[in-house]
Write a protein that holds these residues in place. Structure first.
Motif, mmCIF file in Angstrom:
data_model
loop_
_atom_site.group_PDB
_atom_site.id
_atom_site.type_symbol
_atom_site.label_atom_id
_atom_site.label_comp_id
_atom_site.label_asym_id
_atom_site.label_seq_id
_atom_site.Cartn_x
_atom_site.Cartn_y
_atom_site.Cartn_z
ATOM 1 N N ILE A 1 0.852 -1.183 0.000
ATOM 2 C CA ILE A 1 0.000 0.000 0.000
ATOM 3 C C ILE A 1 0.889 1.234 0.000
ATOM 4 O O ILE A 1 1.705 1.429 0.902
ATOM 5 N N TYR A 2 0.749 2.032 -1.035
ATOM 6 C CA TYR A 2 1.518 3.267 -1.173
ATOM 7 C C TYR A 2 0.692 4.418 -0.621
ATOM 8 O O TYR A 2 -0.452 4.619 -1.028
ATOM 9 N N GLU A 3 1.247 5.149 0.334
ATOM 10 C CA GLU A 3 0.503 6.199 1.028
ATOM 11 C C GLU A 3 0.315 7.418 0.136
ATOM 12 O O GLU A 3 1.060 8.385 0.185
ATOM 13 N N MET A 4 -0.704 7.325 -0.694
ATOM 14 C CA MET A 4 -1.072 8.417 -1.593
ATOM 15 C C MET A 4 -2.584 8.387 -1.773
ATOM 16 O O MET A 4 -3.172 7.314 -1.923
ATOM 17 N N GLU A 5 -3.219 9.550 -1.734
ATOM 18 C CA GLU A 5 -4.678 9.606 -1.810
ATOM 19 C C GLU A 5 -5.219 9.372 -3.215
ATOM 20 O O GLU A 5 -6.379 8.996 -3.389
ATOM 21 N N ALA A 6 -4.395 9.612 -4.233
ATOM 22 C CA ALA A 6 -4.851 9.387 -5.606
ATOM 23 C C ALA A 6 -5.200 7.919 -5.806
ATOM 24 O O ALA A 6 -4.672 7.036 -5.132
ATOM 25 N N VAL A 7 -6.132 7.665 -6.719
ATOM 26 C CA VAL A 7 -6.542 6.295 -7.033
ATOM 27 C C VAL A 7 -5.666 5.780 -8.169
ATOM 28 O O VAL A 7 -5.776 6.240 -9.305
ATOM 29 N N ASN A 8 -4.784 4.817 -7.839
ATOM 30 C CA ASN A 8 -3.856 4.349 -8.860
ATOM 31 C C ASN A 8 -3.206 3.039 -8.435
ATOM 32 O O ASN A 8 -3.281 2.640 -7.275
ATOM 33 N N GLY A 9 -2.602 2.370 -9.397
ATOM 34 C CA GLY A 9 -1.793 1.186 -9.137
ATOM 35 C C GLY A 9 -0.435 1.417 -9.765
ATOM 36 O O GLY A 9 -0.277 2.271 -10.651
ATOM 37 N N LEU A 10 0.563 0.664 -9.315
ATOM 38 C CA LEU A 10 1.922 0.889 -9.798
ATOM 39 C C LEU A 10 2.712 -0.408 -9.783
ATOM 40 O O LEU A 10 2.637 -1.179 -8.828
ATOM 41 N N ALA A 11 3.437 -0.639 -10.860
ATOM 42 C CA ALA A 11 4.406 -1.728 -10.910
ATOM 43 C C ALA A 11 5.787 -1.087 -10.926
ATOM 44 O O ALA A 11 6.145 -0.390 -11.872
ATOM 45 N N ALA A 12 6.538 -1.282 -9.860
ATOM 46 C CA ALA A 12 7.865 -0.677 -9.753
ATOM 47 C C ALA A 12 8.863 -1.421 -10.636
ATOM 48 O O ALA A 12 8.667 -2.598 -10.950
ATOM 49 N N PRO A 13 9.943 -0.751 -11.041
ATOM 50 C CA PRO A 13 10.963 -1.411 -11.882
ATOM 51 C C PRO A 13 11.561 -2.658 -11.246
ATOM 52 O O PRO A 13 12.048 -3.541 -11.953
ATOM 53 N N ASP A 14 11.537 -2.735 -9.886
ATOM 54 C CA ASP A 14 12.090 -3.915 -9.217
ATOM 55 C C ASP A 14 11.080 -5.057 -9.102
ATOM 56 O O ASP A 14 11.367 -6.086 -8.498
ATOM 57 N N GLY A 15 9.883 -4.880 -9.704
ATOM 58 C CA GLY A 15 8.896 -5.958 -9.744
ATOM 59 C C GLY A 15 7.845 -5.911 -8.671
ATOM 60 O O GLY A 15 6.909 -6.718 -8.677
ATOM 61 N N ARG A 16 7.930 -4.970 -7.752
ATOM 62 C CA ARG A 16 6.930 -4.884 -6.691
ATOM 63 C C ARG A 16 5.633 -4.260 -7.198
ATOM 64 O O ARG A 16 5.644 -3.400 -8.074
ATOM 65 N N ILE A 17 4.508 -4.708 -6.607
ATOM 66 C CA ILE A 17 3.186 -4.220 -6.983
ATOM 67 C C ILE A 17 2.659 -3.320 -5.871
ATOM 68 O O ILE A 17 2.686 -3.685 -4.689
ATOM 69 N N PHE A 18 2.155 -2.150 -6.262
ATOM 70 C CA PHE A 18 1.634 -1.194 -5.291
ATOM 71 C C PHE A 18 0.211 -0.785 -5.654
ATOM 72 O O PHE A 18 -0.125 -0.624 -6.825
ATOM 73 N N LEU A 19 -0.609 -0.614 -4.617
ATOM 74 C CA LEU A 19 -1.899 0.038 -4.741
ATOM 75 C C LEU A 19 -1.858 1.272 -3.851
ATOM 76 O O LEU A 19 -1.334 1.210 -2.732
ATOM 77 N N THR A 20 -2.389 2.378 -4.313
ATOM 78 C CA THR A 20 -2.384 3.572 -3.474
ATOM 79 C C THR A 20 -3.397 3.424 -2.348
ATOM 80 O O THR A 20 -4.367 2.672 -2.446
ATOM 81 N N ARG A 21 -3.158 4.172 -1.285
ATOM 82 C CA ARG A 21 -4.095 4.184 -0.164
ATOM 83 C C ARG A 21 -5.482 4.613 -0.630
ATOM 84 O O ARG A 21 -6.495 4.078 -0.179
ATOM 85 N N GLY A 22 -5.520 5.564 -1.562
ATOM 86 C CA GLY A 22 -6.803 6.024 -2.080
ATOM 87 C C GLY A 22 -7.578 4.917 -2.767
ATOM 88 O O GLY A 22 -8.799 4.807 -2.611
ATOM 89 N N PHE A 23 -6.879 4.076 -3.540
ATOM 90 C CA PHE A 23 -7.541 2.965 -4.234
ATOM 91 C C PHE A 23 -8.056 1.935 -3.219
ATOM 92 O O PHE A 23 -9.189 1.462 -3.304
ATOM 93 N N TYR A 24 -7.207 1.601 -2.263
ATOM 94 C CA TYR A 24 -7.606 0.637 -1.239
ATOM 95 C C TYR A 24 -8.792 1.161 -0.432
ATOM 96 O O TYR A 24 -9.703 0.399 -0.070
ATOM 97 N N GLN A 25 -8.815 2.471 -0.175
ATOM 98 C CA GLN A 25 -9.926 3.054 0.566
ATOM 99 C C GLN A 25 -11.233 2.924 -0.209
ATOM 100 O O GLN A 25 -12.303 2.709 0.389
ATOM 101 N N LYS A 26 -11.181 3.040 -1.528
ATOM 102 C CA LYS A 26 -12.382 2.838 -2.347
ATOM 103 C C LYS A 26 -12.922 1.420 -2.175
ATOM 104 O O LYS A 26 -14.131 1.200 -2.157
#
Length: 227
Positions: free
Chosen positions: A61-86
């Motif tokens: 969980i990436y602490e950001m209010e925007a609704v988004n997902g992210l795949a980092a260059p090192d292969g990790r998967i992130f969901l923003t706090r805003g997306f998880y809150q939805k």
């Protein structure tokens, strides 16, 4: 050799910027994220993991209010706090959130996340070269035109990656027994969830238009004999 020196310097600058950006992104993600632990999401993530042939799919969980997902260059998967809150609010279902994870996994599996950082180097080099060349012909407008052209190039590459990641996610979701319906229903919600009114033309956006993404998924379904 000297006539190629400006180009070599620009490429070297781009490489340094790529390394700095990679380091900065990794540091920020480490500082502002934590492992997602939610028993209500475990069953659907376990189904994705089984379909992908891995033991588990760690999600941060990436602490950001925007609704988004992210795949980092090192292969990790992130969901923003805003997306998880939805999801916590019931605006997004577990299967729809799983479709986001599957999409980001697609970026990792297809090498998009790492390649985008490399593309960043090339785009910077193109931008600087255009600024130098156009600036001689049209003084004062070289930077504006160069940034516009580099932006178009980046957007086109990114849109292609999004279609590929959507298709990869569709295949994984079908294999997991979840299907593509959550992908499509989430796309219909995205503008409302993100606050995007869709005012910019699709060819200037880093992501394809929602209707085009749904149409591409349905075309894949037809080609795979799922419709």
């Amino acid at each position: 050799m000297l006539k190629f020196l400006p180009i070599l310097l620009m490429l070297g600058y781009g490489l340094l910027m790529w390394q700095f950006s990679s380091w900065k992104l990794r540091k920020e993600l480490d500082q502002k994220s934590a492992r997602l632990v939610d028993p209500t999401l475990r069953p659907v993530l376990d189904r994705l993991a089984a379909a992908a042939g891995v033991q588990s799919i760690p999600v941060q969980i990436y602490e950001m209010e925007a609704v988004n997902g992210l795949a980092a260059p090192d292969g990790r998967i992130f969901l923003t706090r805003g997306f998880y809150q939805k999801f916590r609010e019931g605006a997004v279902s577990a299967d729809e959130l799983a479709s986001v994870v599957a999409h980001e996994l697609g970026h990792v599996a297809l090498g998009h996340s790492r390649r985008r950082m490399i593309d960043f180097t090339g785009q910077n080099a193109v931008r600087m070269l255009l600024m130098a060349v156009i600036g001689r012909v049209i003084p004062g407008l070289g930077a504006v035109i160069a940034n516009f052209v580099a932006g178009l190039l980046a957007a086109r590459l990114s849109r292609g990656d999004e279609y590929e990641a959507d298709a990869w996610a569709s295949a994984l979701l079908v294999k997991a027994g979840i299907g593509t319906a959550p992908q499509k229903t989430l796309f219909t919600k995205l503008n409302a969830l993100t606050g995007n009114r869709g005012s910019a033309p699709a060819w200037l956006l880093s992501h394809p238009a929602t209707a085009d993404r749904i149409a591409a998924i349905e075309a894949n379904e037809a080609r795979w004999g799922l419709r």
